[in-house]
Design a protein around this motif. Structure first.
Motif, short mmCIF file in Angstrom:
data_model
loop_
_atom_site.label_atom_id
_atom_site.label_comp_id
_atom_site.label_asym_id
_atom_site.label_seq_id
_atom_site.Cartn_x
_atom_site.Cartn_y
_atom_site.Cartn_z
N CYS A 24 10.40 0.87 1.05
CA CYS A 24 10.57 2.19 0.47
C CYS A 24 9.19 2.79 0.25
CB CYS A 24 11.33 2.09 -0.85
SG CYS A 24 11.70 3.69 -1.57
N GLY A 25 9.00 4.00 0.71
CA GLY A 25 7.71 4.67 0.57
C GLY A 25 7.06 4.82 1.93
N GLY A 26 5.93 5.49 1.95
CA GLY A 26 5.28 5.73 3.24
C GLY A 26 6.07 6.78 4.00
N ASN A 27 6.31 6.55 5.25
CA ASN A 27 7.06 7.50 6.08
C ASN A 27 8.54 7.44 5.73
OD1 ASN A 27 4.74 8.21 7.50
ND2 ASN A 27 5.00 6.51 8.92
N PRO A 28 9.18 8.60 5.56
CA PRO A 28 10.62 8.58 5.27
C PRO A 28 11.41 8.09 6.48
CG PRO A 28 9.86 10.82 5.61
CD PRO A 28 8.64 9.94 5.65
N PRO A 29 12.58 7.51 6.24
CA PRO A 29 13.40 7.04 7.36
C PRO A 29 13.90 8.21 8.19
CG PRO A 29 14.57 6.81 5.29
CD PRO A 29 13.19 7.26 4.96
N PRO A 30 14.14 7.98 9.48
CA PRO A 30 14.68 9.06 10.31
C PRO A 30 16.09 9.41 9.88
CG PRO A 30 14.72 6.97 11.49
CD PRO A 30 14.01 6.72 10.19
N ALA A 31 16.52 10.61 10.22
CA ALA A 31 17.89 11.03 9.89
C ALA A 31 18.57 11.45 11.18
CB ALA A 31 17.87 12.17 8.89
N PRO A 32 19.66 10.85 11.60
CA PRO A 32 20.25 9.64 11.03
C PRO A 32 19.41 8.42 11.38
CG PRO A 32 21.47 10.22 13.00
CD PRO A 32 20.42 11.31 12.77
N PRO A 33 19.44 7.39 10.51
CA PRO A 33 18.59 6.23 10.75
C PRO A 33 19.07 5.38 11.92
CG PRO A 33 19.95 5.85 8.83
CD PRO A 33 20.22 7.26 9.29
N ALA A 34 18.16 5.02 12.76
CA ALA A 34 18.37 4.03 13.82
C ALA A 34 19.71 4.12 14.52
CB ALA A 34 18.15 2.64 13.25
N PRO A 35 19.96 5.18 15.28
CA PRO A 35 21.24 5.27 15.99
C PRO A 35 21.46 4.04 16.88
CG PRO A 35 19.96 7.28 16.26
CD PRO A 35 19.08 6.29 15.57
N GLY A 36 22.66 3.50 16.82
CA GLY A 36 23.01 2.33 17.63
C GLY A 36 22.70 0.99 16.98
N LEU A 37 21.93 1.00 15.90
CA LEU A 37 21.60 -0.25 15.21
C LEU A 37 22.71 -0.59 14.23
CD1 LEU A 37 19.41 -2.45 14.31
CD2 LEU A 37 18.92 -0.83 12.47
N THR A 88 0.84 -1.18 0.00
CA THR A 88 0.00 0.00 0.00
C THR A 88 0.89 1.25 0.00
OG1 THR A 88 -1.51 -1.28 1.36
CG2 THR A 88 -1.96 1.07 1.17
N GLY A 89 1.17 1.77 -1.20
CA GLY A 89 2.01 2.95 -1.32
C GLY A 89 3.47 2.70 -1.00
N ARG A 90 3.88 1.44 -0.99
CA ARG A 90 5.26 1.08 -0.65
C ARG A 90 5.78 0.00 -1.58
NH1 ARG A 90 4.56 0.48 5.88
NH2 ARG A 90 4.29 2.69 6.25
N GLU A 91 7.10 -0.04 -1.70
CA GLU A 91 7.78 -1.16 -2.35
C GLU A 91 8.53 -1.91 -1.26
OE1 GLU A 91 9.68 -1.07 -6.49
OE2 GLU A 91 9.95 0.94 -5.64
N ILE A 92 8.51 -3.22 -1.33
CA ILE A 92 9.12 -4.04 -0.29
C ILE A 92 9.99 -5.10 -0.95
CG2 ILE A 92 8.66 -5.66 1.62
CD1 ILE A 92 5.93 -4.15 1.93
N ALA A 93 11.15 -5.34 -0.37
CA ALA A 93 12.03 -6.42 -0.81
C ALA A 93 12.48 -7.21 0.41
CB ALA A 93 13.24 -5.86 -1.56
N MET A 94 12.50 -8.53 0.26
CA MET A 94 12.99 -9.42 1.31
C MET A 94 14.27 -10.06 0.80
SD MET A 94 10.77 -9.19 3.79
CE MET A 94 10.88 -10.59 4.87
#
Length: 120
Positions: free
Chosen positions: A54-67, A35-41
């Motif tokens: 990809c799509g929907g809400n943009p990723p945070p910046a910077p993405p996932a600190p500590g991950l 739904t409004g997104r592209e997904i790859a596994m």
């Protein structure tokens, strides 16, 4: 309980697939539209997967600190050479003990990827 996948939000699915699939060699199991997104596994059929959305809400910046996403290349020397040829600067390895060495590199969205090598 089984650990099935980790999901990360990406800004450009083709660019992320070029990194994770083409450059690092993670097998692409499935790619589809949501739904409004592209997904790859990505990952082996029987192993834990990496889900790229990809799509929907943009990723945070910077993405996932500590991950960090830990991946074990089959041949570390060949993997590092492929990265060098693709223009990546290879940092000095971290070796917390004599049987383990790893390298941290950023993916196209800035997520930390840890390339892990078991020694001996």
């Amino acid at each position: 309980m089984t650990f099935l996948w980790t999901t990360i939000q990406v800004t450009d699915l083709d660019r992320s697939l070029a990194f994770y699939h083409d450059l690092l060699g993670l097998p692409l199991q499935e790619r589809f539209q949501g739904t409004g997104r592209e997904i790859a596994m990505l990952g082996t059929a029987e192993g834990t997967k990496l889900e790229l959305i990809c799509g929907g809400n943009p990723p945070p910046a910077p993405p996932a600190p500590g991950l960090s996403l830990g991946l074990g290349p089959e041949n570390m020397a060949q993997q590092l050479e492929r990265l060098r040829q693709a223009g990546y600067a290879i940092p000095a390895p971290v070796s917390p003990n004599p049987s383990l060495r790893f390298y941290f590199i950023p993916d196209p969205d800035g997520y930390t990827v840890q390339l892990v090598e078991q020694l001996g």
